[in-house]
Design an enzyme around this catalytic site. Sequence first.
Site, short mmCIF file in Angstrom:
data_model
loop_
_atom_site.label_atom_id
_atom_site.label_comp_id
_atom_site.label_asym_id
_atom_site.label_seq_id
_atom_site.Cartn_x
_atom_site.Cartn_y
_atom_site.Cartn_z
N ARG A 157 0.85 -1.19 0.00
CA ARG A 157 0.00 0.00 0.00
C ARG A 157 0.89 1.25 0.00
O ARG A 157 2.03 1.21 0.44
CB ARG A 157 -0.86 0.03 1.26
CG ARG A 157 -1.87 -1.07 1.38
CD ARG A 157 -2.58 -0.99 2.74
NE ARG A 157 -3.59 -2.02 2.87
CZ ARG A 157 -3.41 -3.17 3.53
NH1 ARG A 157 -2.26 -3.41 4.14
NH2 ARG A 157 -4.38 -4.06 3.60
N LYS A 197 -3.42 -1.33 7.87
CA LYS A 197 -4.79 -1.61 8.31
C LYS A 197 -4.84 -2.49 9.55
O LYS A 197 -5.69 -2.30 10.41
CB LYS A 197 -5.60 -2.25 7.18
CG LYS A 197 -5.92 -1.25 6.08
CD LYS A 197 -7.00 -1.76 5.18
CE LYS A 197 -7.37 -0.67 4.18
NZ LYS A 197 -8.45 -1.09 3.32
N HIS A 226 -2.71 2.06 -5.96
CA HIS A 226 -3.42 0.85 -5.56
C HIS A 226 -3.62 -0.10 -6.74
O HIS A 226 -3.80 -1.30 -6.55
CB HIS A 226 -4.76 1.23 -4.92
CG HIS A 226 -5.09 0.42 -3.72
ND1 HIS A 226 -4.34 0.48 -2.56
CD2 HIS A 226 -6.06 -0.48 -3.49
CE1 HIS A 226 -4.87 -0.34 -1.67
NE2 HIS A 226 -5.90 -0.95 -2.22
N ARG A 229 -1.23 -2.84 -6.60
CA ARG A 229 -1.58 -3.86 -5.61
C ARG A 229 -2.56 -4.88 -6.22
O ARG A 229 -2.40 -6.08 -6.03
CB ARG A 229 -2.19 -3.15 -4.39
CG ARG A 229 -2.38 -4.01 -3.19
CD ARG A 229 -2.66 -3.09 -1.99
NE ARG A 229 -3.30 -3.77 -0.91
CZ ARG A 229 -2.68 -4.52 0.00
NH1 ARG A 229 -1.37 -4.67 -0.08
NH2 ARG A 229 -3.34 -5.11 0.96
N HIS A 235 -4.64 -9.31 4.41
CA HIS A 235 -6.08 -9.36 4.60
C HIS A 235 -6.44 -10.37 5.68
O HIS A 235 -5.85 -11.44 5.76
CB HIS A 235 -6.78 -9.76 3.30
CG HIS A 235 -6.65 -8.74 2.22
ND1 HIS A 235 -6.81 -9.04 0.90
CD2 HIS A 235 -6.38 -7.41 2.26
CE1 HIS A 235 -6.66 -7.96 0.17
NE2 HIS A 235 -6.38 -6.95 0.98
N TYR A 269 -9.95 -7.86 -4.53
CA TYR A 269 -8.76 -7.61 -5.33
C TYR A 269 -8.71 -8.48 -6.56
O TYR A 269 -8.21 -8.07 -7.60
CB TYR A 269 -7.49 -7.84 -4.49
CG TYR A 269 -7.16 -6.66 -3.65
CD1 TYR A 269 -6.20 -5.75 -4.06
CD2 TYR A 269 -7.83 -6.41 -2.46
CE1 TYR A 269 -5.89 -4.64 -3.30
CE2 TYR A 269 -7.54 -5.30 -1.70
CZ TYR A 269 -6.58 -4.42 -2.12
OH TYR A 269 -6.29 -3.32 -1.37
#
Length: 167
Positions: free
Chosen positions: A33, A58, A128, A131, A154, A163
């Site tokens: 990220r 995150k 992004h 990613r 995640h 994704y």
Amino acid sequence: AQVSTLLGSIDRSTPDGLRDFTVLYLAAHYGLRSCELAQLKLEDVDWRAGTVRIIQTKTRNNLVLPLMDEAGDVLCRYLREGRPDTEYREVFLTRVAPIVPLCRGSVGNIMKLRVRLSGLKLRSAGAHALRHSFAHHLLRQGVSMKAIGDTLGHRRPSSTSVYLRLA
């Protein structure tokens, strides 16, 4: 092919080009990220162990990834030839005074600038997008969805599915 075209279009003979290439290379090859790239510190790279520690923004979990040979070479060249001398421990810094660590928005701006200069016509030019591309690359290589999710940091398979554009 588009990621290769983007990276190949960056002139690495200048400090700006070296920094921008390194930022986008790491984003593309590790699925990082913008925040994770911006807060990457010199001590997060363990050259002897051949690892990179990422503090996932995150989850606040530490993710230790292998420092691939090519990634190590790219990072080493930037640190030697492109990074300004400073007391800051962050790897990526601005190139004009005042020299300060990049913020996550700066990483996005680097991506947008480099996409524009490359001539690529992309729907999403944000960092992004790299990613997402990384996740698709892993899936095409036969990597399990669980392993892709773990690499991306995640907690839930549903996050990884977004994704990969999977139901």
